[in-house]
Design an enzyme around this catalytic site. Structure first.
Site, PDB file in Angstrom:
ATOM      1  N   GLY A 367       0.797  -1.210   0.000  1.00 51.81           N
ATOM      2  CA  GLY A 367       0.000   0.000   0.000  1.00 51.81           C
ATOM      3  C   GLY A 367       0.832   1.263   0.000  1.00 51.81           C
ATOM      4  O   GLY A 367       1.948   1.320  -0.535  1.00 51.81           O
ATOM      5  N   SER A 368       0.300   2.315   0.620  1.00 41.76           N
ATOM      6  CA  SER A 368       0.831   3.673   0.460  1.00 41.76           C
ATOM      7  C   SER A 368       2.165   3.934   1.131  1.00 41.76           C
ATOM      8  O   SER A 368       2.712   5.035   1.007  1.00 41.76           O
ATOM      9  CB  SER A 368      -0.200   4.677   0.971  1.00 41.76           C
ATOM     10  OG  SER A 368      -1.377   4.598   0.207  1.00 41.76           O
ATOM     11  N   THR A 369       2.698   2.975   1.867  1.00 39.92           N
ATOM     12  CA  THR A 369       4.052   3.165   2.386  1.00 39.92           C
ATOM     13  C   THR A 369       5.057   3.308   1.239  1.00 39.92           C
ATOM     14  O   THR A 369       6.178   3.787   1.452  1.00 39.92           O
ATOM     15  CB  THR A 369       4.471   1.968   3.263  1.00 39.92           C
ATOM     16  OG1 THR A 369       4.180   0.748   2.573  1.00 39.92           O
ATOM     17  CG2 THR A 369       3.727   1.978   4.587  1.00 39.92           C
ATOM     18  N   GLU A 699      -4.553   2.833   1.438  1.00 46.60           N
ATOM     19  CA  GLU A 699      -4.193   3.603   2.610  1.00 46.60           C
ATOM     20  C   GLU A 699      -5.171   4.703   2.939  1.00 46.60           C
ATOM     21  O   GLU A 699      -5.853   5.238   2.092  1.00 46.60           O
ATOM     22  CB  GLU A 699      -2.840   4.201   2.335  1.00 46.60           C
ATOM     23  CG  GLU A 699      -2.756   5.569   2.803  1.00 46.60           C
ATOM     24  CD  GLU A 699      -1.377   5.832   3.215  1.00 46.60           C
ATOM     25  OE1 GLU A 699      -0.878   6.859   2.868  1.00 46.60           O
ATOM     26  OE2 GLU A 699      -0.791   5.009   3.870  1.00 46.60           O
TER      27      GLU A 699
END
Length: 700
Positions: A367-369, A699
């Site tokens: 995801g958005s990491t 996210e």
């Protein structure tokens, strides 16, 4: 015509010389053999007799000890006594069986070892044929046996096939222990001691030792059993010790091992086998007087990079958070945390909810990491600048590809896109990489699309995503490379919903951002030390593992500064996606939230349900990082299905605070064995089972 009398001899002169030389050599050899036999015969006979009366056997030596970075003992050895049996080709089946029957009167096996259902059927069949001779003969007639042998078929195999279940059930419960002992006795190699039972009781050892002269091939030897401390917090990564696997016997024999030796079979025990292996001693005996001539030596010790105090704190944090999330998972609960020193690559903690190994073996969409890396890619490839602003509103592409953020963010630059986690901004970077603009319809240049996948994946790999980390373990997963998919999938790729990575890779990625692009090789061992026989202190350092940089990310330092600013804002500003979670953390840190949405089958009813993978990366202190972490909590129900948001964020915040607390006032170097066992029992009450990798959620 020339006369016959003038012809030369038919055998050349050189051949005569050769015959003469051979004659001389044979004469010398015969004379030498006669001298050895007649003159020195008595001397050699004395040597043979002396050798025959003297036996030498190798005595197992303990393996090296493992310590944590602060000197806390993690793995030691307990001295035990072991019953061994050395099988000889000269022994008859009846002799072996008689020995097993006599041993059954002297030792006891665990119930599971003598359980009829768990015993290999072949062992029961072989025992039945050996002990029911008359019934066994009736299974194959003499005439049939003759016919089988004429056709090169083994009558014994036919007998095995014809033994019925009813006949096997005729083996009594008392006989099952004999079967178990006899099976162990014959499972080894000829002329090599085979462990029959380890950890004999004092009574068993005494009883056997008093009858060794009657029990051919039997012996009682000293042995060592690994004693693993803090098993709830770290058991998986220690590995285990066992018999040499059949497929690697030749390799170990070439290194000087015996077939009956035990070796590291997994993880640290296997990876550092050559280091941990002890040097065996020897015992020599002359007549009936045995004398130990060489005690051998313990293997070298390992000092791990793990901080066991931090490891235990993080394990408690995970267990507590997962305990608060009961019912939030459709299937088995999982959670992973890896903490790394970004300057050295040393792993400070590697935790899992009932499974530390998932950090290196399980893979997930993160995801958005991933967005800080995507933002830097856009800057380095010059498709955006620090001042580029994009209106974050829902995006629609041909083929039914819809992209939106958790809310309509409005106009945002790259720092704000990381701070507020804009999927649309990252998608814009992906579109610009493939030279596509909104309103172009389905006019994609597929070559540019493929090149964009390659470009992004190349940058991600420089951070360690999708690449082997280099950790000092026998194996690790690298993740799933989704290849070059449709143009719309490139947009999802830009915010972490396409390829999969391991939690360790996520932590290495976090550490690489913290160190301005230096990807350090992670490792679990700091030092190799000599065994210290005289004191409880560690021995002298034999080898110290120096930090090793695997690569430097090909992105300018100024772009790292921009991404780090966005990550700082994530946890330190009101608009940051994780600000509320870190208000009580007494350290200035930077971080990034992540979720990846997916659908999975619920095992209880096979229904398709919506879940997300919650992830988080962080490092601190912000100006001079000492610790970087990656957190993954996969397959959590989305909120409207009964899920709980923010589990990964809470684990990350508590982990960073635990690090701060330990720095300020560190507890003792380690607890006693009893304390460790108590901790294990307490943790075990809350522990859940860990499963395979999953996917990810989008996210927030």
């Amino acid at each position: 015509m020339a006369s016959r009398k003038n012809k030369k001899p038919s055998i050349p002169f050189r051949l005569n010389v050769l015959f003469f030389a051979v004659f001389i050599l044979f004469s010398i050899l015969i004379l030498r053999l006669g001298y050895v036999q007649i003159v020195e015969g008595d001397t050699y006979e004395e040597d043979v007799n002396e050798t025959a009366s003297t036996s030498a056997s190798r005595v197992d030596a303990p393996r090296g000890i493992m310590y944590d970075r602060n000197g806390t003992e993690l793995v030691d050895n307990n001295l035990i006594l072991t019953l061994t049996y050395t099988n000889q080709r000269s022994y008859e089946d009846e002799e072996r069986l008689q020995t097993a029957e006599e041993l059954a009167e002297l030792i006891e096996f665990d119930e599971e070892e003598t359980d009829r259902e768990s015993m290999p059927e072949r062992n029961l069949q072989d025992y039945w044929l050996l002990t029911r001779e008359k019934e066994a003969e009736e299974l194959v007639s003499d005439k049939e046996e003759q016919r089988l042998m004429e056709n090169d078929k083994d009558p014994y195999e036919v007998q095995l096939d014809r033994i019925t279940e009813e006949q096997l059930n005729d083996i009594s419960d008392e006989e099952l222990e004999v079967v178990a002992i006899w099976s162990e006795m014959i499972s080894g190699y000829y002329d090599s001691p085979q462990r029959v039972k380890r950890d004999l009781t004092e009574g068993e050892a005494t009883a056997i030792s008093s009858r060794l002269d009657e029990l051919e091939g039997v012996d009682v030897t000293r042995d060592f059993r690994r004693d693993y401390q803090y098993t709830q917090a770290f058991q998986s990564l220690y590995g285990n010790v066992g018999s040499i696997p059949e497929e690697t016997v030749t390799e170990f024999l070439a290194k000087g091992y015996q077939r009956s030796d035990e070796v590291g079979q997994s993880f640290l025990e296997e990876y550092y086998e050559d280091t941990l292996r002890g040097k065996k001693g020897t015992v020599s005996g002359e007549d009936d007087d045995a004398e130990e001539t060489n005690n051998g030596s313990r293997g070298n010790d390992l000092v791990l990079s793990i901080d066991m105090d931090l490891q235990r704190e993080v394990q408690t944090i995970i267990d507590d958070q997962m305990g608060q999330s009961e019912g939030a998972f459709p299937n088995d609960e999982q959670a992973y945390v890896t903490a790394i020193d970004p300057n050295t690559g040393e792993i400070l903690a590697m935790n899992g909810y009932d499974d530390q190994l998932g950090n290196v073996t399980n893979t997930f969409e993160m995801g958005s990491t991933i967005k800080p890396a995507t933002g830097m890619i856009g800057l380095q490839e010059e498709v955006i600048t620090e001042n580029t602003e994009i209106n974050d509103t829902p995006l629609e592409l041909p083929g039914g590809v819809d992209v939106s953020s958790s809310h309509d963010i409005g106009t945002v630059d790259v720092v704000g896109a990381i701070q507020e986690s804009s999927n649309v901004f990252m998608s814009e970077i992906a579109m610009r990489l493939m030279d596509y603009e909104r309103g172009d319809g389905a006019n994609f240049d597929l070559d540019k699309v493929d090149n964009s996948y390659d470009t992004m994946r190349d940058y991600y790999s420089q951070f360690g995503l999708g690449e082997e980390t280099g950790i000092d373990l026998p194996s690790e997963a690298t993740g799933l490379d989704g290849g070059t998919g449709a143009p719309g999938s490139l947009l999802y790729f830009s915010f972490g919903q396409f390829d999969t990575y391991t939690p360790l890779q996520l932590a290495q990625y976090s550490a690489t951002i913290a160190s301005d692009g230096q990807r350090m090789e992670p490792h679990l061992v700091k030092e190799i030390r000599e065994p210290n026989r005289n004191t409880d202190e560690m021995g002298a350092v034999l080898h110290q593992f120096e930090p090793e940089m695997l690569n430097r990310v090909n992105i300018d330092k100024e772009y790292f500064d921009i991404a780090q600013e966005g990550m700082y804002d994530v946890v330190n500003t009101d608009l940051g996606t994780a600000d509320s979670y870190f208000t009580d953390v007494n350290m200035e840190i930077a971080g990034k939230t992540g979720t990846a949405q997916r659908s999975i089958r619920r095992e209880s009813d096979n229904e398709l349900v919506e879940v997300n993978n919650q992830t988080f990366i962080a490092y601190g202190p912000y100006e001079d990082p000492e610790i970087a972490i990656g957190v993954v909590v996969p397959n959590v129900y989305v909120d409207d299905e009964g899920g709980r948001s923010g589990i990964a964020n809470s684990i990350a915040a508590d982990t960073m605070q635990a690090y701060v607390n330990l720095k300020e006032e560190r507890p003792g170097a380690g607890s006693s064995e009893d304390d460790a066992e108590g901790e294990n029992e307490e943790d075990g009450e809350n522990a859940g089972d860990e499963e395979e990798s999953g996917g990810d959620e989008e996210e927030q």
